[in-house]
Design an enzyme around this catalytic site. Structure first.
Site, PDB file in Angstrom:
ATOM      1  N   GLU A  39       0.751   2.662  13.191  1.00 52.96           N
ATOM      2  CA  GLU A  39       1.122   1.323  13.649  1.00 52.96           C
ATOM      3  C   GLU A  39       2.516   1.365  14.271  1.00 52.96           C
ATOM      4  OE1 GLU A  39       1.765  -3.173  11.781  1.00 52.96           O
ATOM      5  OE2 GLU A  39       2.081  -1.386  10.552  1.00 52.96           O
ATOM      6  N   LYS A  55      -5.199  -7.265  14.102  1.00 46.34           N
ATOM      7  CA  LYS A  55      -4.888  -7.385  12.678  1.00 46.34           C
ATOM      8  C   LYS A  55      -5.132  -8.808  12.191  1.00 46.34           C
ATOM      9  CE  LYS A  55      -1.227  -6.370   9.304  1.00 46.34           C
ATOM     10  NZ  LYS A  55       0.168  -5.932   9.130  1.00 46.34           N
ATOM     11  N   CYS A  86      -1.916  -1.515   8.403  1.00 40.72           N
ATOM     12  CA  CYS A  86      -0.830  -1.629   7.434  1.00 40.72           C
ATOM     13  C   CYS A  86      -1.207  -2.407   6.186  1.00 40.72           C
ATOM     14  CB  CYS A  86       0.405  -2.226   8.114  1.00 40.72           C
ATOM     15  SG  CYS A  86       1.955  -1.773   7.264  1.00 40.72           S
TER      16      CYS A  86
END
Length: 537
Positions: free
Chosen positions: A298, A357, A408
């Site tokens: 990321e 995300k 993440c």
């Protein structure tokens, strides 16, 4: 002596000790045995206190625990907000163990006045003279209440499911297999229940010495169930390895790139070219080893339009897929929406639709209530922040593999990953950047949480991180390979080449199918016991 035992303030050192032991159970250092001591210390340590005194005791223990556990938050490169966020989040999370102690004192209404001695000893004597069924029911209810509060912390106010009690056992492979049925909450229940039962056995041994073997009744059931879980878990772990060997599965060769770039450099436009040069150099080294897929973590890493063209040129003719992260911009009726996204650039030169995300980090990727409280933006450098995505994606990679990307913080949510997993995928692909927190315990704690998503859903987990922990865990949570330097450190830049099996049959786990049913049942049980005790909420 009586006054000393019954004074609330003299028990505060025990609360501090409890909080320290609790924090030590998690990386780093990760002394997992400490976790089994925490619930009994919180429970026995509050005998004889009122519920409000017990709440304060539990809050102090929780505050110490979370301040130590989350100490890495102090390293965030946000001058005004790092320490404030660290203290505020710790103070919020400490409410949950405080409530658990309050609940425990409400569920265990002692008839201690019929015994002589201090309040603490009278409560202990009252407990050991109750029937086995009553004692066992109380300990099960307290363990259920622990799970209910962890479940609540996972969901309230967007959720913070970090470092549940069970996740401290992440390296105990036979034990963690229970997560495939109950989620991590089942292991939290088991750790809490066993710890409380051991405390109950010691109380019985001390306060009923005339009953020579009565203390064993306290531990028989939890010990038997723990041994059954471990035996079954060992069978599952070994069975998966036998399956791999028997199937002779083909593999996909992944090159995981860990650039180890400080977050401040990622934000600095003047450093764009040097940052890109670093990750480009590592990518060249990786491509020389002829992988099927090149994976970046990321972060943007200086990937301007010009540098994107440089990467396309580098990849041309290599027959290598490329997975990377960057901002994804979409025009809408109010202007533009910005997403934190993962992209798949195929060996044929096609840029596939991105994965956006879905679970964003408050104050790291968006500012809550910014429309009504715009001054909150002063505490973070993210500006307008990102918008959340609305669906999972699949990346069909070279080598015939199918990956489900997550970005993440998403892989710490037990209830958030099942939607990414289908019968098609071969592994979860975690792309993370914990560079915000320098070289700290954050990277290891993040990994400890993420491993449970593999076990819960019965699929492997590949993680590519900015500065650790980059590696691969199989569907039973076994760590198969991690990137480390010559001294064993996981934070340095480098590349990790792994061969991940693909095409193995996937058997849907009970947790994937039914989700947090176990946590919901624990919540119902704890609530029923509270009502049954005629507790005024």
């Amino acid at each position: 002596m009586k006054a000393w035992l019954n004074s609330e303030t003299v028990r505060y050192p025990l609360a501090v000790l409890c909080g320290v032991a609790w924090a030590l159970a998690f990386p780093l250092p990760g002394w997992s045995g400490m976790a089994w001591l925490v619930p009994p210390l919180l429970w026995v340590g509050t005998f004889g206190l009122s519920r409000i005194e017990g709440f304060r005791f539990g809050y102090l223990a929780g505050l110490i625990h979370f301040l130590i556990l989350l100490r890495w938050m102090r390293h965030m490169p946000v001058s005004m907000g790092a320490y404030a966020a660290w203290v505020a989040l710790s103070a919020y999370c400490a409410l949950f163990p405080a409530v658990w102690v309050w609940v425990s004192l409400g569920l265990f209404k002692s008839a201690a006045s019929s015994y002589s001695g201090s309040d603490w000893s009278r409560v202990a004597v009252d407990y050991v003279h109750r029937s086995w069924l009553e004692r066992a029911g109380l300990l099960v209810a307290l363990s259920a209440a622990w799970v209910a509060l962890e479940w609540g912390r996972s969901r309230l106010l967007t959720g913070f499911p970090w470092a549940h009690l069970g996740s401290s056992q992440w390296q105990q492979l036979p034990l963690i297999q229970i997560a495939s049925i109950t989620g991590v909450y089942g292991l939290s229940f088991l750790v809490c229940w066993c710890g409380l039962s051991l405390a109950g056995a010691l109380l019985t041994l001390g306060f009923r010495p005339e009953s020579r073997w009565s203390w064993t009744a306290e531990t028989r059931l939890p010990l038997a169930i723990t041994l059954m879980v471990m035996g079954w878990g060992f069978w599952e772990v070994m069975g998966y390895r036998r399956l791999e060997a028997r199937m002779g599965a083909r593999t996909v060769k992944l090159a995981l790139v860990q650039p180890s770039v400080a977050q401040t450099l990622l934000w600095d436009p003047a450093e764009e070219e040097s940052v890109f040069a670093k990750i480009e150099s590592l990518s060249r080294q990786a491509l020389a080893l002829k992988p099927d897929v090149l994976v970046w973590p990321e972060g943007n890493f200086g990937l301007s339009q010009t540098n994107f063209l440089r990467m396309k040129t580098l990849l041309a003719g290599t027959k290598v897929d490329w997975v990377f992260c960057s901002d994804d911009i979409e025009e809408n009726s109010t202007g533009f929406a910005r997403f934190n996204a993962a992209f798949h650039y195929t060996a044929e030169g096609q840029l596939e639709p991105s994965y956006r995300k879905q679970r964003l980090v408050a104050f790291g990727e968006y500012v809550p209530l910014a429309r009504w409280l715009p001054f909150l933006k002063w505490f973070t450098p993210i500006g307008e922040g990102f918008q959340p995505g609305n669906r999972p994606s699949l990346f069909r990679l070279a080598g015939g593999s199918v990956a489900a990307p997550v970005i993440c913080f998403e892989d710490v949510f037990p209830h958030g990953i099942a939607g990414h997993v289908t019968s098609e995928i071969d592994f979860l692909l975690g792309l993370a950047n914990d560079g915000w927190f320098l070289e700290s315990a954050a990277q290891w704690q993040h990994s400890a949480n993420a491993v449970f998503r593999a076990v819960e859903n019965g699929v492997g987990l590949v993680r590519t991180c900015n500065n650790g922990v980059t590696g691969w865990w199989d569907a039973r949570g076994t760590r198969r390979s991690t990137l480390a330097d010559t001294e064993g450190g996981v934070y340095s830049p480098g590349i990790l080449i792994i061969a991940v099996p693909v095409g193995l049959p996937w058997v849907e786990t009970p947790y994937h199918r039914y989700g947090d049913v176990f946590a919901g049942l624990c919540t119902a049980l704890a609530g029923w016991r509270m009502i049954r005790a005629k507790w005024r909420l």
